[in-house]
Structures are given as C-alpha cells and as structure tokens.
Design a protein around this motif. Structure first.
Motif, mmCIF file in Angstrom:
data_model
loop_
_atom_site.group_PDB
_atom_site.id
_atom_site.type_symbol
_atom_site.label_atom_id
_atom_site.label_comp_id
_atom_site.label_asym_id
_atom_site.label_seq_id
_atom_site.Cartn_x
_atom_site.Cartn_y
_atom_site.Cartn_z
ATOM 1 N N LEU A 59 0.845 -1.194 0.000
ATOM 2 C CA LEU A 59 0.000 0.000 0.000
ATOM 3 C C LEU A 59 0.877 1.238 0.000
ATOM 4 C CD1 LEU A 59 -2.346 -1.397 2.736
ATOM 5 C CD2 LEU A 59 -3.140 -0.714 0.468
ATOM 6 N N LYS A 60 0.356 2.299 -0.568
ATOM 7 C CA LYS A 60 1.051 3.585 -0.507
ATOM 8 C C LYS A 60 0.180 4.596 0.217
ATOM 9 C CE LYS A 60 0.500 6.896 -3.124
ATOM 10 N NZ LYS A 60 0.718 7.918 -4.139
ATOM 11 N N ILE A 61 0.831 5.443 0.973
ATOM 12 C CA ILE A 61 0.107 6.522 1.646
ATOM 13 C C ILE A 61 0.631 7.814 1.033
ATOM 14 C CG2 ILE A 61 -0.661 7.363 3.911
ATOM 15 C CD1 ILE A 61 0.811 4.835 5.058
ATOM 16 N N GLY A 62 -0.252 8.761 0.799
ATOM 17 C CA GLY A 62 0.184 9.995 0.160
ATOM 18 C C GLY A 62 -0.361 11.218 0.870
ATOM 19 N N LEU A 63 0.239 12.353 0.532
ATOM 20 C CA LEU A 63 -0.153 13.641 1.116
ATOM 21 C C LEU A 63 -0.039 13.593 2.636
ATOM 22 C CD1 LEU A 63 -3.145 14.244 -1.324
ATOM 23 C CD2 LEU A 63 -0.794 15.054 -1.557
ATOM 24 N N THR A 64 1.093 13.049 3.080
ATOM 25 C CA THR A 64 1.354 12.906 4.520
ATOM 26 C C THR A 64 2.371 13.930 5.010
ATOM 27 O OG1 THR A 64 2.990 11.197 3.982
ATOM 28 C CG2 THR A 64 0.799 10.438 4.616
ATOM 29 N N VAL A 67 5.025 19.494 2.715
ATOM 30 C CA VAL A 67 5.549 19.895 1.405
ATOM 31 C C VAL A 67 4.672 19.323 0.282
ATOM 32 C CG1 VAL A 67 7.259 18.014 1.186
ATOM 33 C CG2 VAL A 67 7.702 20.167 0.085
ATOM 34 N N LYS A 68 4.175 18.080 0.463
ATOM 35 C CA LYS A 68 3.309 17.476 -0.547
ATOM 36 C C LYS A 68 1.904 18.081 -0.512
ATOM 37 C CE LYS A 68 3.255 14.712 -2.953
ATOM 38 N NZ LYS A 68 3.358 14.637 -4.425
ATOM 39 N N MET A 69 1.393 18.330 0.685
ATOM 40 C CA MET A 69 0.053 18.927 0.788
ATOM 41 C C MET A 69 0.030 20.289 0.100
ATOM 42 S SD MET A 69 -1.018 18.018 4.695
ATOM 43 C CE MET A 69 -1.567 16.387 5.182
ATOM 44 N N VAL A 104 8.916 12.252 -9.682
ATOM 45 C CA VAL A 104 9.523 11.352 -8.691
ATOM 46 C C VAL A 104 9.591 12.034 -7.329
ATOM 47 C CG1 VAL A 104 11.878 12.082 -9.354
ATOM 48 C CG2 VAL A 104 11.526 9.865 -8.228
ATOM 49 N N GLU A 105 9.419 11.248 -6.283
ATOM 50 C CA GLU A 105 9.550 11.766 -4.918
ATOM 51 C C GLU A 105 10.241 10.726 -4.051
ATOM 52 O OE1 GLU A 105 5.432 12.645 -4.188
ATOM 53 O OE2 GLU A 105 4.936 10.565 -3.724
ATOM 54 N N SER A 106 10.950 11.211 -3.026
ATOM 55 C CA SER A 106 11.702 10.333 -2.120
ATOM 56 C C SER A 106 10.825 9.922 -0.951
ATOM 57 C CB SER A 106 12.926 11.079 -1.573
ATOM 58 O OG SER A 106 13.750 11.517 -2.627
ATOM 59 N N ALA A 159 -4.241 7.145 -6.181
ATOM 60 C CA ALA A 159 -3.358 8.153 -5.578
ATOM 61 C C ALA A 159 -2.157 8.488 -6.470
ATOM 62 C CB ALA A 159 -2.911 7.699 -4.190
ATOM 63 N N SER A 160 -2.419 8.603 -7.780
ATOM 64 C CA SER A 160 -1.410 8.990 -8.790
ATOM 65 C C SER A 160 -0.274 7.987 -8.951
ATOM 66 C CB SER A 160 -0.761 10.362 -8.487
ATOM 67 O OG SER A 160 -1.689 11.385 -8.383
ATOM 68 N N SER A 161 -0.319 6.881 -8.243
ATOM 69 C CA SER A 161 0.838 5.984 -8.237
ATOM 70 C C SER A 161 1.048 5.326 -9.601
ATOM 71 C CB SER A 161 0.666 4.914 -7.170
ATOM 72 O OG SER A 161 1.927 4.393 -6.831
ATOM 73 N N GLY A 231 4.920 7.923 2.257
ATOM 74 C CA GLY A 231 4.559 9.262 1.784
ATOM 75 C C GLY A 231 5.775 10.099 1.427
ATOM 76 N N GLY A 232 5.598 10.954 0.442
ATOM 77 C CA GLY A 232 6.697 11.776 -0.065
ATOM 78 C C GLY A 232 7.257 12.718 0.993
ATOM 79 N N ILE A 233 8.582 12.708 1.087
ATOM 80 C CA ILE A 233 9.290 13.610 2.009
ATOM 81 C C ILE A 233 9.707 14.863 1.252
ATOM 82 C CG2 ILE A 233 11.495 13.831 3.265
ATOM 83 C CD1 ILE A 233 11.088 10.822 4.011
HETATM 84 C C1 OOG Z 1 -0.812 12.476 -5.101
HETATM 85 C C2 OOG Z 1 -0.031 11.371 -4.430
HETATM 86 C C3 OOG Z 1 0.798 11.884 -3.272
HETATM 87 C C4 OOG Z 1 2.698 11.325 -1.651
HETATM 88 O O1 OOG Z 1 3.617 10.570 -1.339
HETATM 89 O O2 OOG Z 1 2.460 12.375 -1.046
HETATM 90 C C5 OOG Z 1 1.862 10.941 -2.816
HETATM 91 C C6 OOG Z 1 0.060 13.331 -5.997
HETATM 92 O O3 OOG Z 1 0.888 14.093 -5.493
HETATM 93 O O4 OOG Z 1 -0.080 13.233 -7.227
HETATM 94 O O5 OOG Z 1 2.111 9.886 -3.362
#
Ligand code: OOG
Ligand code: MG
Length: 261
Positions: A59-64, A67-69, A104-106, A159-161, A231-233
C-alpha cells in the motif's frame, strides 16, 4: 454512486493509463464526487488490473507531509495499492514512453514483519510490526491533465501511483530514529529536494498508524510481508528520458534509476 458509474469511471482511468492519454478530472463535471466514491472507483480499477493477472504487494500513503500537501493543495492524506507490476529494481531503467508525465519523490518504505490491525496505534506499535525500513522512490503519473485534481479524483486514480523502486539495503529499524534521517533527491547529480524523516507526520510510522486506523474501520489490516510507502518527504519533481534519478537517506543508503525512452 451506483455500480454502473463506478465501473464507468474505473474504465476511464484504466484506458487513460493504457493509452498514455491524460483525462480531465471527474470533479470538473461532477463536483459532488466524494472521497468514498473515489475509493470505490479505485477498488474497481485495482480489481480490473488483478483480473489481468497482477497481484497486490503493498500500500502507498500519500499527502502525509506538508511539502506534498502544499504542492498538491490537498490537505488530507490518501492511500492506494501497490501492485507487483509497478515495482522496478534498484539501478534498473525506467521507460518514460510508457508514462504520461512522470514525477519522482523520495520516500521511506516499510516492509511489514507482522500483521498490523487497530485504531489509535502508536509509533511503537507500528515499529514493532516492521521487519525492515528501506530507502525508496515513488514515480507518480497522475492520469489527469497537468496533475490537476481534487481529493476524490486522485483517490480514484490510485493516488497517482505509477511505479516504485526500493534500495537493496533492508535495515532493521531497531534503534534508528527515522524522524532524524536526512533525505536527498538528486537528478543528474544535482540536488532537487531534501527533507527529514520527520516531514511525514512527525515520524513515518504515524502515517502507517493512520492507514491501519482507516483499514481497521473497514475490518481490514496491514499484512505481514506487505510493502508500505509512507509518503513523499520531498516535492514530486518531473524528469525526462536520459535523467539519472537518485535518493539517498542517512543509514538507509541509496536507490537510483535511469530514465530512458
Ligand atoms: C498524489 C499522491 C501523493 C505522496 O507521497 O504524497 C503521494 C500526488 O501528489 O499526485 O504519493
Ligand atoms: Mg508518494
């Protein structure tokens, strides 16, 4: 939302990905779409992919992270599924011609050693169920034009993955302060993002505790063996064919790929 509509939206996203042609976000025409509708569409989309022979591996969690929000202008965390065909290996090439407009995100990934079930779990509960922590990257490829979406749209879109990649070093998390680890994202040797583990809700385990809580409400759990992207750092950064993309994290080491045509 009725079954027919759920199927219609899932089809729409499935074909956008297959044909590599972005689509307009659903909420442009249907502003009343809810996050719950989004998860129903996501489940239908994942079911379609599994009917074609793919397997769920995590599973992936996003917008955590803040900076991503801020980047996406959505302030509620979301989750999606990781399927076996989304994984690329450390050092492998990534073909951008298979994708629409990748970024890409770390991230810090967890490999679960035990099942995790429950609401209101603490960091220690989560870490007690983690087998190893790994330096990782997620490749996002929103199926929506210009990554322009609202919460229900991106939930529907898994979630865009698109792809994810994990380093080969699996690290025992005992005695590691994940929140203090320094994370760097570089493209062609130039730093394009940085942050600390604490960027993800103070500690990446908090994001997993939150996910466990959401799943528990549905009578589900995080399972031993699953990979969890916490979640993206860093911000998500676009890249193109020819780029060499690398993430390095204190103690956890590095992971890289080259983008090719
Ligand atoms: C939504 C998915 C966000 C994250 O790690 O924050 C995400 C997007 O930014 O397109 O995967
Ligand atoms: Mg992510």
């Amino acid at each position: 939302m009725n079954r027919e509509d759920i199927k219609k939206y899932a089809d729409y996203l499935y074909h956008a990905e297959e044909s590599k042609k972005d689509v307009i976000r659903f909420t442009a025409a249907y502003p009343n779409l809810t996050a719950e509708d989004g998860y129903e569409i996501q489940n239908e989309l994942i079911k379609r992919k599994m009917d074609k022979g793919t397997r769920k591996i995590g599973l992936k969690i996003g917008l955590t992270s803040r900076v991503k929000m801020v980047q996406m202008n959505i302030h509620i965390p979301i989750y999606g599924h990781l399927l076996n065909d989304m994984r690329i290996e450390d050092g492998e090439d990534l073909s951008v011609s298979e994708l629409i407009h990748p970024r890409v995100e770390s991230e810090i990934a967890f490999i679960m050693g035990k099942d995790l079930y429950g609401e209101d779990l603490a960091v220690a509960d989560v870490m007690g169920a983690v087998d190893s922590v790994v330096c990782a990257m997620e490749i996002l490829d929103s199926r929506y034009t210009n990554f322009d979406f609202r919460l229900p749209d991106t939930v529907a879109d898994n979630a865009s993955s698109s792809r994810f990649i994990m380093g080969s070093k699996l690290v025992d998390p005992t005695d590691i302060q994940l929140e203090n680890l320094n994370v760097t994202l570089a493209i062609n040797g130039e730093r394009v993002g940085k942050g600390f583990g604490s960027a993800v809700m103070g500690h990446p385990a908090n994001s997993v505790a939150m996910l466990a809580g959401i799943l528990a409400k549905q009578g589900e759990k995080i399972e031993a063996g699953q990979i969890i992207l916490t979640g993206g750092i860093t911000k998500a950064i676009p890249f193109k064919s020819g780029d060499v993309v690398e993430t390095t994290i204190d103690i956890l080491g590095g992971v890289s790929f080259q983008a090719v045509c």
